[in-house]
Scaffold this motif. Structure first.
Motif, PDB file in Angstrom:
ATOM      1  N   GLN A 273       0.841  -1.197   0.000  1.00  0.00           N
ATOM      2  CA  GLN A 273       0.000   0.000   0.000  1.00  0.00           C
ATOM      3  C   GLN A 273       0.877   1.248   0.000  1.00  0.00           C
ATOM      4  OE1 GLN A 273      -2.714   0.307   3.303  1.00  0.00           O
ATOM      5  NE2 GLN A 273      -3.640   2.191   2.517  1.00  0.00           N
ATOM      6  N   ILE A 274       0.562   2.189  -0.869  1.00  0.00           N
ATOM      7  CA  ILE A 274       1.357   3.421  -0.899  1.00  0.00           C
ATOM      8  C   ILE A 274       0.508   4.685  -0.782  1.00  0.00           C
ATOM      9  CG2 ILE A 274       3.466   2.649  -2.086  1.00  0.00           C
ATOM     10  CD1 ILE A 274       2.093   3.517  -4.691  1.00  0.00           C
ATOM     11  N   ASN A 275      -0.823   4.566  -0.906  1.00  0.00           N
ATOM     12  CA  ASN A 275      -1.602   5.811  -0.845  1.00  0.00           C
ATOM     13  C   ASN A 275      -1.580   6.438   0.542  1.00  0.00           C
ATOM     14  OD1 ASN A 275      -3.270   3.754   0.074  1.00  0.00           O
ATOM     15  ND2 ASN A 275      -5.125   4.555  -0.879  1.00  0.00           N
ATOM     16  N   ASP A 276      -1.412   5.603   1.589  1.00  0.00           N
ATOM     17  CA  ASP A 276      -1.322   6.199   2.929  1.00  0.00           C
ATOM     18  C   ASP A 276       0.039   6.890   3.116  1.00  0.00           C
ATOM     19  OD1 ASP A 276      -0.078   3.684   2.843  1.00  0.00           O
ATOM     20  OD2 ASP A 276      -0.287   3.390   5.002  1.00  0.00           O
ATOM     21  N   ILE A 277       1.063   6.381   2.451  1.00  0.00           N
ATOM     22  CA  ILE A 277       2.368   7.062   2.489  1.00  0.00           C
ATOM     23  C   ILE A 277       2.241   8.412   1.782  1.00  0.00           C
ATOM     24  CG2 ILE A 277       4.790   6.951   1.733  1.00  0.00           C
ATOM     25  CD1 ILE A 277       4.623   3.892   2.039  1.00  0.00           C
ATOM     26  N   ALA A 278       1.570   8.400   0.628  1.00  0.00           N
ATOM     27  CA  ALA A 278       1.330   9.660  -0.091  1.00  0.00           C
ATOM     28  C   ALA A 278       0.549  10.634   0.781  1.00  0.00           C
ATOM     29  CB  ALA A 278       0.585   9.393  -1.397  1.00  0.00           C
ATOM     30  N   ALA A 279      -0.443  10.099   1.501  1.00  0.00           N
ATOM     31  CA  ALA A 279      -1.305  10.959   2.333  1.00  0.00           C
ATOM     32  C   ALA A 279      -0.502  11.641   3.440  1.00  0.00           C
ATOM     33  CB  ALA A 279      -2.450  10.146   2.925  1.00  0.00           C
ATOM     34  N   ALA A 280       0.537  10.964   3.929  1.00  0.00           N
ATOM     35  CA  ALA A 280       1.369  11.557   4.977  1.00  0.00           C
ATOM     36  C   ALA A 280       2.099  12.808   4.477  1.00  0.00           C
ATOM     37  CB  ALA A 280       2.369  10.529   5.487  1.00  0.00           C
ATOM     38  N   TYR A 281       2.175  12.951   3.142  1.00  0.00           N
ATOM     39  CA  TYR A 281       2.815  14.136   2.558  1.00  0.00           C
ATOM     40  C   TYR A 281       1.780  15.030   1.865  1.00  0.00           C
ATOM     41  CZ  TYR A 281       7.186  11.743   3.498  1.00  0.00           C
ATOM     42  OH  TYR A 281       8.222  11.129   4.124  1.00  0.00           O
ATOM     43  N   GLY A 282       0.518  14.823   2.215  1.00  0.00           N
ATOM     44  CA  GLY A 282      -0.530  15.684   1.658  1.00  0.00           C
ATOM     45  C   GLY A 282      -1.059  15.223   0.310  1.00  0.00           C
ATOM     46  N   GLY A 283      -0.685  14.023  -0.117  1.00  0.00           N
ATOM     47  CA  GLY A 283      -1.178  13.500  -1.386  1.00  0.00           C
ATOM     48  C   GLY A 283      -2.247  12.450  -1.168  1.00  0.00           C
ATOM     49  N   GLY A 284      -2.423  11.593  -2.154  1.00  0.00           N
ATOM     50  CA  GLY A 284      -3.432  10.547  -2.028  1.00  0.00           C
ATOM     51  C   GLY A 284      -3.560   9.759  -3.306  1.00  0.00           C
ATOM     52  N   GLY A 285      -4.608   8.966  -3.391  1.00  0.00           N
ATOM     53  CA  GLY A 285      -4.856   8.172  -4.594  1.00  0.00           C
ATOM     54  C   GLY A 285      -5.313   6.782  -4.245  1.00  0.00           C
ATOM     55  N   HIS A 286      -4.980   5.854  -5.098  1.00  0.00           N
ATOM     56  CA  HIS A 286      -5.407   4.470  -4.920  1.00  0.00           C
ATOM     57  C   HIS A 286      -4.317   3.681  -4.194  1.00  0.00           C
ATOM     58  CE1 HIS A 286      -8.879   4.962  -7.606  1.00  0.00           C
ATOM     59  NE2 HIS A 286      -8.081   5.766  -8.299  1.00  0.00           N
ATOM     60  N   ARG A 287      -4.678   2.499  -3.733  1.00  0.00           N
ATOM     61  CA  ARG A 287      -3.751   1.670  -2.964  1.00  0.00           C
ATOM     62  C   ARG A 287      -2.385   1.524  -3.652  1.00  0.00           C
ATOM     63  NH1 ARG A 287      -3.468  -2.597   0.785  1.00  0.00           N
ATOM     64  NH2 ARG A 287      -1.765  -4.000   0.198  1.00  0.00           N
ATOM     65  N   ASN A 288      -2.382   1.223  -4.934  1.00  0.00           N
ATOM     66  CA  ASN A 288      -1.131   0.955  -5.653  1.00  0.00           C
ATOM     67  C   ASN A 288      -0.739   2.050  -6.647  1.00  0.00           C
ATOM     68  OD1 ASN A 288      -2.702  -2.081  -5.615  1.00  0.00           O
ATOM     69  ND2 ASN A 288      -0.747  -1.903  -4.573  1.00  0.00           N
ATOM     70  N   ALA A 289      -1.440   3.164  -6.624  1.00  0.00           N
ATOM     71  CA  ALA A 289      -1.134   4.264  -7.552  1.00  0.00           C
ATOM     72  C   ALA A 289      -1.532   5.557  -6.885  1.00  0.00           C
ATOM     73  CB  ALA A 289      -1.888   4.096  -8.868  1.00  0.00           C
ATOM     74  N   LYS A 293       2.244  16.254  -4.151  1.00  0.00           N
ATOM     75  CA  LYS A 293       2.781  17.489  -4.724  1.00  0.00           C
ATOM     76  C   LYS A 293       3.653  18.227  -3.710  1.00  0.00           C
ATOM     77  CE  LYS A 293      -0.618  18.489  -8.250  1.00  0.00           C
ATOM     78  NZ  LYS A 293       0.374  18.167  -9.288  1.00  0.00           N
ATOM     79  N   ASP A 294       4.512  19.095  -4.220  1.00  0.00           N
ATOM     80  CA  ASP A 294       5.259  20.060  -3.403  1.00  0.00           C
ATOM     81  C   ASP A 294       6.178  19.414  -2.371  1.00  0.00           C
ATOM     82  OD1 ASP A 294       3.875  22.028  -4.789  1.00  0.00           O
ATOM     83  OD2 ASP A 294       2.267  22.091  -3.289  1.00  0.00           O
ATOM     84  N   LEU A 295       6.961  18.444  -2.794  1.00  0.00           N
ATOM     85  CA  LEU A 295       7.916  17.812  -1.889  1.00  0.00           C
ATOM     86  C   LEU A 295       9.240  18.553  -1.950  1.00  0.00           C
ATOM     87  CD1 LEU A 295       7.304  14.111  -3.002  1.00  0.00           C
ATOM     88  CD2 LEU A 295       6.502  15.152  -0.859  1.00  0.00           C
ATOM     89  N   SER A 296       9.859  18.724  -0.778  1.00  0.00           N
ATOM     90  CA  SER A 296      11.219  19.243  -0.770  1.00  0.00           C
ATOM     91  C   SER A 296      12.166  18.081  -1.101  1.00  0.00           C
ATOM     92  CB  SER A 296      11.554  19.809   0.605  1.00  0.00           C
ATOM     93  OG  SER A 296      11.579  18.742   1.534  1.00  0.00           O
ATOM     94  N   GLU A 297      13.422  18.434  -1.332  1.00  0.00           N
ATOM     95  CA  GLU A 297      14.439  17.403  -1.593  1.00  0.00           C
ATOM     96  C   GLU A 297      14.459  16.374  -0.452  1.00  0.00           C
ATOM     97  OE1 GLU A 297      16.876  16.252  -4.475  1.00  0.00           O
ATOM     98  OE2 GLU A 297      16.805  18.445  -4.436  1.00  0.00           O
ATOM     99  N   SER A 298      14.370  16.866   0.801  1.00  0.00           N
ATOM    100  CA  SER A 298      14.445  15.922   1.928  1.00  0.00           C
ATOM    101  C   SER A 298      13.147  15.127   2.058  1.00  0.00           C
ATOM    102  CB  SER A 298      14.801  16.649   3.229  1.00  0.00           C
ATOM    103  OG  SER A 298      13.758  17.491   3.616  1.00  0.00           O
ATOM    104  N   ASP A 299      12.000  15.712   1.654  1.00  0.00           N
ATOM    105  CA  ASP A 299      10.750  14.925   1.607  1.00  0.00           C
ATOM    106  C   ASP A 299      10.889  13.755   0.634  1.00  0.00           C
ATOM    107  OD1 ASP A 299       9.378  16.653   3.322  1.00  0.00           O
ATOM    108  OD2 ASP A 299       8.521  17.828   1.674  1.00  0.00           O
ATOM    109  N   VAL A 300      11.522  14.029  -0.502  1.00  0.00           N
ATOM    110  CA  VAL A 300      11.710  12.972  -1.501  1.00  0.00           C
ATOM    111  C   VAL A 300      12.495  11.819  -0.866  1.00  0.00           C
ATOM    112  CG1 VAL A 300      12.884  12.367  -3.667  1.00  0.00           C
ATOM    113  CG2 VAL A 300      11.565  14.497  -3.515  1.00  0.00           C
ATOM    114  N   ASP A 301      13.558  12.169  -0.140  1.00  0.00           N
ATOM    115  CA  ASP A 301      14.374  11.134   0.501  1.00  0.00           C
ATOM    116  C   ASP A 301      13.580  10.370   1.549  1.00  0.00           C
ATOM    117  OD1 ASP A 301      16.447  11.989  -1.038  1.00  0.00           O
ATOM    118  OD2 ASP A 301      17.346  13.271   0.510  1.00  0.00           O
ATOM    119  N   SER A 302      12.819  11.093   2.377  1.00  0.00           N
ATOM    120  CA  SER A 302      12.108  10.395   3.448  1.00  0.00           C
ATOM    121  C   SER A 302      10.939   9.591   2.891  1.00  0.00           C
ATOM    122  CB  SER A 302      11.656  11.369   4.546  1.00  0.00           C
ATOM    123  OG  SER A 302      10.736  12.285   4.045  1.00  0.00           O
TER     124      SER A 302
END
Ligand SMILES: [Mn+2]
Length: 316
Positions: A273-289, A293-302
């Protein structure tokens, strides 16, 4: 909402306004225009309008209608493929007398007076195909083509994990109307030569974060060189989605932020599951897709680290 209630609402209103989410994909536009063409065929007296700004360039869709507020006011609004009201691509849906909400996104925020939400459906076009079949009113070849386009694209050609027997049943029904399956496939998925060249470049930029997690990170100058913007560049994410070793893969595109560059991301996985990971950064979507938006360089790493942790814990 069942088919009977759906038809009775349509009969009740002379004016119907049809909405979908911002930056429509083929499922959004396919359900919107599939429904419009079905209403025009079966309820010829109705005035029906397609609302929204952009268009879906993947398929062949008619232009949207330019309408005044008075057209929307007092109409029946039907909203497709939109999980939350803030994503509806024209806020004037609020002027409508009644709102029907038909969607398949996980964790929908219910809105509207009548709704049909099936989070188990692979596409809104799957839900709408079933619903239109249940009404007993005829479905034209054109309507079937619109619906099939949405079904095929949201399931990535019947390959996503939410493709079920019911998805294929809906497709079988649509196929029975005589749609040209290979022609629709080519229209939706053949690349122009310039896209083909960009796809080759995109693949060449693949970085292995781990043996099983890959990403592509594109800078503004990379995209400028090919004349593509971030969202169209990220649409090439499927280019790295067919590698046996990859469990998850991401595309990051750089853009100008107020305090330096930021990244927008598209995330994909086979199982985890990755949509909950996306949600932790203000994003969202489906379980596998999912997308963010608007990630800093360190957000990308984390974020990459979070995907790695998720994958590791999925194996325990
Ligand atoms: Mn959809």
């Amino acid at each position: 909402m069942n088919a009977e209630e759906f038809v009775s609402k349509i009969k009740q209103y002379d004016r119907i306004t049809v909405f979908r989410h911002e930056r429509p994909d083929c499922d959004a536009a396919g359900s919107q225009f599939g429904f419009i063409s079905w209403v025009r065929d079966n309820f010829p007296g109705k005035k029906i309008y397609a609302l929204g700004q952009g268009t879906c360039t993947q398929g062949d869709f008619p232009p949207n209608d330019e309408v005044t507020d008075n057209i929307v006011r007092g109409s029946l609004a039907v909203v497709f493929d939109t999980a939350s009201p803030d994503r509806i691509d024209d806020e004037r849906w609020q002027l409508a007398a009644e709102v029907i909400n038909i969607d398949h996104h996980p964790e929908p925020q219910p809105y509207g007076n009548l709704y049909l939400i099936d989070t188990g459906a692979a596409a809104v076009c799957e839900i709408l195909t079933r619903l239109l079949e249940e009404t007993g009113y005829p479905i034209s070849l054109r309507t079937a083509e619109y619906l099939y386009s949405g079904l095929l694209t949201d399931t990535l050609c019947f390959r996503t994990s939410n493709t079920t027997a019911r998805t294929l049943e809906a497709a079988a029904h649509l196929a029975a109307y005589g749609i040209d399956i290979p022609a629709i496939n080519r229209k939706l998925f053949d690349l122009s030569y310039s896209d083909f060249r960009f796809a080759s470049y995109f693949r060449s930029r693949t970085v292995l974060y781990t043996d099983e997690i890959a990403y592509v990170k594109l800078h503004m100058e990379d995209m400028a060189r090919f004349g593509v913007n971030g969202s169209s560049a990220r649409n090439f994410i499927d280019e790295i989605g067919h590698v046996r070793e990859f469990a998850a893969w991401c595309a990051f595109t750089e853009k100008e932020g107020s305090d330096g560059p930021l990244y927008d991301a598209s995330l994909r996985s086979k199982e985890i599951q990755i949509n909950d990971i996306a949600a932790a950064y203000g994003g969202g979507g489906h379980r596998n897709a999912a997308g963010v938006k608007d990630l800093s360089e360190s957000d990308v790493d984390s974020l990459l680290a979070a995907i790695k942790d998720r994958l590791a814990s999925s194996k325990k």
